[in-house]
Design a protein around this motif. Structure first.
Motif, PDB file in Angstrom:
ATOM      1  N   PRO A  61      49.443  32.327  59.801  1.00  0.00           N
ATOM      2  CA  PRO A  61      48.026  32.324  60.162  1.00  0.00           C
ATOM      3  C   PRO A  61      47.148  32.267  58.903  1.00  0.00           C
ATOM      4  CG  PRO A  61      49.171  34.302  60.996  1.00  0.00           C
ATOM      5  CD  PRO A  61      50.069  33.626  60.027  1.00  0.00           C
ATOM      6  N   GLU A  62      45.848  32.369  59.109  1.00  0.00           N
ATOM      7  CA  GLU A  62      44.906  32.389  57.976  1.00  0.00           C
ATOM      8  C   GLU A  62      44.864  33.794  57.378  1.00  0.00           C
ATOM      9  OE1 GLU A  62      42.929  29.937  56.496  1.00  0.00           O
ATOM     10  OE2 GLU A  62      44.287  28.613  57.585  1.00  0.00           O
ATOM     11  N   TYR A  63      45.863  34.136  56.641  1.00  0.00           N
ATOM     12  CA  TYR A  63      45.929  35.444  56.007  1.00  0.00           C
ATOM     13  C   TYR A  63      45.070  35.495  54.747  1.00  0.00           C
ATOM     14  CZ  TYR A  63      50.083  36.988  58.685  1.00  0.00           C
ATOM     15  OH  TYR A  63      50.962  37.383  59.666  1.00  0.00           O
ATOM     16  N   THR A  64      44.705  36.723  54.362  1.00  0.00           N
ATOM     17  CA  THR A  64      44.185  36.954  53.016  1.00  0.00           C
ATOM     18  C   THR A  64      45.328  37.519  52.178  1.00  0.00           C
ATOM     19  OG1 THR A  64      43.407  39.162  53.661  1.00  0.00           O
ATOM     20  CG2 THR A  64      41.817  37.344  53.756  1.00  0.00           C
ATOM     21  N   TYR A  65      45.305  37.212  50.881  1.00  0.00           N
ATOM     22  CA  TYR A  65      46.430  37.548  50.011  1.00  0.00           C
ATOM     23  C   TYR A  65      45.973  38.373  48.810  1.00  0.00           C
ATOM     24  CZ  TYR A  65      49.030  34.083  52.633  1.00  0.00           C
ATOM     25  OH  TYR A  65      49.632  33.400  53.656  1.00  0.00           O
ATOM     26  N   GLY A  66      46.794  39.347  48.466  1.00  0.00           N
ATOM     27  CA  GLY A  66      46.659  40.064  47.203  1.00  0.00           C
ATOM     28  C   GLY A  66      47.915  39.792  46.409  1.00  0.00           C
ATOM     29  N   VAL A  67      47.747  39.258  45.203  1.00  0.00           N
ATOM     30  CA  VAL A  67      48.897  38.724  44.477  1.00  0.00           C
ATOM     31  C   VAL A  67      48.945  39.285  43.055  1.00  0.00           C
ATOM     32  CG1 VAL A  67      50.005  36.617  43.655  1.00  0.00           C
ATOM     33  CG2 VAL A  67      48.781  36.592  45.828  1.00  0.00           C
ATOM     34  N   MET A  68      50.126  39.743  42.679  1.00  0.00           N
ATOM     35  CA  MET A  68      50.390  40.139  41.292  1.00  0.00           C
ATOM     36  C   MET A  68      51.678  39.424  40.893  1.00  0.00           C
ATOM     37  SD  MET A  68      51.164  43.992  39.953  1.00  0.00           S
ATOM     38  CE  MET A  68      51.852  44.315  38.329  1.00  0.00           C
ATOM     39  N   ILE A  69      51.520  38.282  40.247  1.00  0.00           N
ATOM     40  CA  ILE A  69      52.683  37.462  39.898  1.00  0.00           C
ATOM     41  C   ILE A  69      52.832  37.415  38.384  1.00  0.00           C
ATOM     42  CG2 ILE A  69      53.648  35.136  39.935  1.00  0.00           C
ATOM     43  CD1 ILE A  69      52.695  34.799  42.728  1.00  0.00           C
ATOM     44  N   GLU A  70      53.994  37.836  37.930  1.00  0.00           N
ATOM     45  CA  GLU A  70      54.315  37.905  36.502  1.00  0.00           C
ATOM     46  C   GLU A  70      53.281  38.778  35.794  1.00  0.00           C
ATOM     47  OE1 GLU A  70      56.888  33.942  35.864  1.00  0.00           O
ATOM     48  OE2 GLU A  70      54.788  33.573  36.184  1.00  0.00           O
ATOM     49  N   THR A  71      53.036  38.538  34.512  1.00  0.00           N
ATOM     50  CA  THR A  71      52.165  39.438  33.756  1.00  0.00           C
ATOM     51  C   THR A  71      50.721  39.255  34.212  1.00  0.00           C
ATOM     52  OG1 THR A  71      53.628  39.154  31.870  1.00  0.00           O
ATOM     53  CG2 THR A  71      51.506  40.169  31.446  1.00  0.00           C
ATOM     54  N   PRO A  72      50.062  40.345  34.644  1.00  0.00           N
ATOM     55  CA  PRO A  72      48.668  40.216  35.085  1.00  0.00           C
ATOM     56  C   PRO A  72      47.775  39.688  33.963  1.00  0.00           C
ATOM     57  CG  PRO A  72      49.566  42.367  35.699  1.00  0.00           C
ATOM     58  CD  PRO A  72      50.563  41.724  34.786  1.00  0.00           C
ATOM     59  N   ASN A  73      46.907  38.727  34.293  1.00  0.00           N
ATOM     60  CA  ASN A  73      45.997  38.142  33.309  1.00  0.00           C
ATOM     61  C   ASN A  73      44.605  38.744  33.450  1.00  0.00           C
ATOM     62  OD1 ASN A  73      47.690  36.273  31.972  1.00  0.00           O
ATOM     63  ND2 ASN A  73      47.601  34.910  33.723  1.00  0.00           N
ATOM     64  N   PHE A  74      44.142  39.341  32.377  1.00  0.00           N
ATOM     65  CA  PHE A  74      42.788  39.879  32.346  1.00  0.00           C
ATOM     66  C   PHE A  74      42.082  39.390  31.083  1.00  0.00           C
ATOM     67  CE2 PHE A  74      45.146  43.044  34.852  1.00  0.00           C
ATOM     68  CZ  PHE A  74      44.367  43.052  35.998  1.00  0.00           C
ATOM     69  N   VAL A  75      40.749  39.471  31.099  1.00  0.00           N
ATOM     70  CA  VAL A  75      39.981  39.181  29.890  1.00  0.00           C
ATOM     71  C   VAL A  75      40.096  40.418  29.000  1.00  0.00           C
ATOM     72  CG1 VAL A  75      37.749  38.524  28.943  1.00  0.00           C
ATOM     73  CG2 VAL A  75      38.431  37.695  31.214  1.00  0.00           C
ATOM     74  N   LEU A  76      40.875  40.300  27.937  1.00  0.00           N
ATOM     75  CA  LEU A  76      41.283  41.482  27.173  1.00  0.00           C
ATOM     76  C   LEU A  76      40.129  42.170  26.460  1.00  0.00           C
ATOM     77  CD1 LEU A  76      44.684  40.260  25.670  1.00  0.00           C
ATOM     78  CD2 LEU A  76      44.267  41.530  27.782  1.00  0.00           C
ATOM     79  N   HIS A  77      39.106  41.416  26.053  1.00  0.00           N
ATOM     80  CA  HIS A  77      38.003  42.038  25.311  1.00  0.00           C
ATOM     81  C   HIS A  77      36.942  42.633  26.241  1.00  0.00           C
ATOM     82  CE1 HIS A  77      36.627  37.821  25.849  1.00  0.00           C
ATOM     83  NE2 HIS A  77      35.444  38.384  26.015  1.00  0.00           N
ATOM     84  N   GLU A  78      37.200  42.569  27.558  1.00  0.00           N
ATOM     85  CA  GLU A  78      36.299  43.220  28.511  1.00  0.00           C
ATOM     86  C   GLU A  78      36.983  44.435  29.113  1.00  0.00           C
ATOM     87  OE1 GLU A  78      34.733  40.385  31.294  1.00  0.00           O
ATOM     88  OE2 GLU A  78      33.349  39.592  29.800  1.00  0.00           O
ATOM     89  N   THR A  79      36.179  45.293  29.739  1.00  0.00           N
ATOM     90  CA  THR A  79      36.706  46.535  30.306  1.00  0.00           C
ATOM     91  C   THR A  79      37.324  46.294  31.676  1.00  0.00           C
ATOM     92  OG1 THR A  79      34.639  47.070  31.434  1.00  0.00           O
ATOM     93  CG2 THR A  79      34.859  47.817  29.139  1.00  0.00           C
ATOM     94  N   ALA A  80      38.018  47.301  32.174  1.00  0.00           N
ATOM     95  CA  ALA A  80      38.558  47.231  33.536  1.00  0.00           C
ATOM     96  C   ALA A  80      37.426  47.022  34.533  1.00  0.00           C
ATOM     97  CB  ALA A  80      39.325  48.509  33.856  1.00  0.00           C
ATOM     98  N   ARG A  81      36.321  47.736  34.344  1.00  0.00           N
ATOM     99  CA  ARG A  81      35.165  47.578  35.242  1.00  0.00           C
ATOM    100  C   ARG A  81      34.697  46.133  35.260  1.00  0.00           C
ATOM    101  NH1 ARG A  81      31.119  51.231  36.777  1.00  0.00           N
ATOM    102  NH2 ARG A  81      31.693  52.706  35.132  1.00  0.00           N
ATOM    103  N   GLN A  82      34.519  45.536  34.083  1.00  0.00           N
ATOM    104  CA  GLN A  82      34.014  44.160  34.001  1.00  0.00           C
ATOM    105  C   GLN A  82      34.999  43.177  34.629  1.00  0.00           C
ATOM    106  OE1 GLN A  82      33.560  44.439  29.743  1.00  0.00           O
ATOM    107  NE2 GLN A  82      31.329  44.232  29.867  1.00  0.00           N
ATOM    108  N   ASN A  83      36.287  43.363  34.363  1.00  0.00           N
ATOM    109  CA  ASN A  83      37.305  42.472  34.923  1.00  0.00           C
ATOM    110  C   ASN A  83      37.325  42.530  36.445  1.00  0.00           C
ATOM    111  OD1 ASN A  83      39.440  40.967  33.090  1.00  0.00           O
ATOM    112  ND2 ASN A  83      38.816  42.790  31.966  1.00  0.00           N
ATOM    113  N   LEU A  84      37.390  43.723  37.000  1.00  0.00           N
ATOM    114  CA  LEU A  84      37.502  43.854  38.461  1.00  0.00           C
ATOM    115  C   LEU A  84      36.195  43.490  39.157  1.00  0.00           C
ATOM    116  CD1 LEU A  84      39.716  47.035  38.932  1.00  0.00           C
ATOM    117  CD2 LEU A  84      40.393  44.647  38.691  1.00  0.00           C
TER     118      LEU A  84
END
Length: 199
Positions: A61-84
């Protein structure tokens, strides 16, 4: 329910998933196990639509997905708050309150304004898990979510997964999970060279 019917995937003429037929149902927790290169990550990519089959079909069906595949990619010079906050702005489903609640669940709320480059590997894993689940998706796909976690945070993440399982499909790819110590999975799927060896 997600149903794979004789799914094969080739990448540059190499068969990475070989004639796989599986069913994933809501309310169940699945373990994909196998050595590196066995096809676990490729199967997760097919399940969420990042890849499409070369042959065979995937019914869902038309599911929504939450995905964590391999190493999580974040903007390293920003904070957790800014990334999320940026990631949440794409779908506009949740606000800062939900982000903070999810960070608290993985024991990262006190580090919300720390730049991700200053996070340990285990902290980045927990942040990756947080981004995968924070919008309460129908299907959660986690690739090696327990890597680099100490015992306390392993237990914390596993507890959170079990709490969420009730109405979701959750698939975890991991190759070193102690199933005797943690008999939590409804089904274990072993992969080898792109094939399902036994279910």
């Amino acid at each position: 329910m997600i149903k794979l019917n004789n799914v094969t995937k080739k990448i540059k003429e190499k068969v990475v998933i070989d004639d796989v037929s599986l069913i994933f149902e809501e309310g169940k927790l699945y373990l994909l196990r196998g050595h590196n290169g066995s096809g676990k990550t490729m199967l997760l990519r097919l399940l969420c639509g990042l890849l499409t089959p070369t042959r065979g079909t995937i019914e869902k069906p038309e599911y929504t997905y939450g995905v964590m595949i391999e190493t999580p990619n974040f903007v390293l010079h920003e904070t957790a708050r800014q990334n999320l906050k940026f990631l949440a702005s794409i779908q506009k489903k949740i606000g800062m309150k939900e982000i903070e609640n999810n960070l608290e669940e993985v024991n990262l709320l006190n580090e919300i304004d720390v730049k991700v480059k200053n996070y340990s590997l285990g902290m980045r894993q927990r942040l990756g898990f947080c981004q995968a689940v924070m919008e309460d998706p129908d299907v959660i796909l986690l690739d090696e979510p327990f890597n680099a976690l100490d015992d306390e945070h392993f237990d914390l993440i596993l507890k959170r997964i079990l709490e969420m399982k009730k109405d979701k499909i959750i698939v975890i790819a991991a190759h070193g999970f102690d199933m005797e110590k943690y008999p939590v999975f409804d089904q274990v799927i072993t992969m080898e060279n792109g094939k399902v060896r036994y279910k």
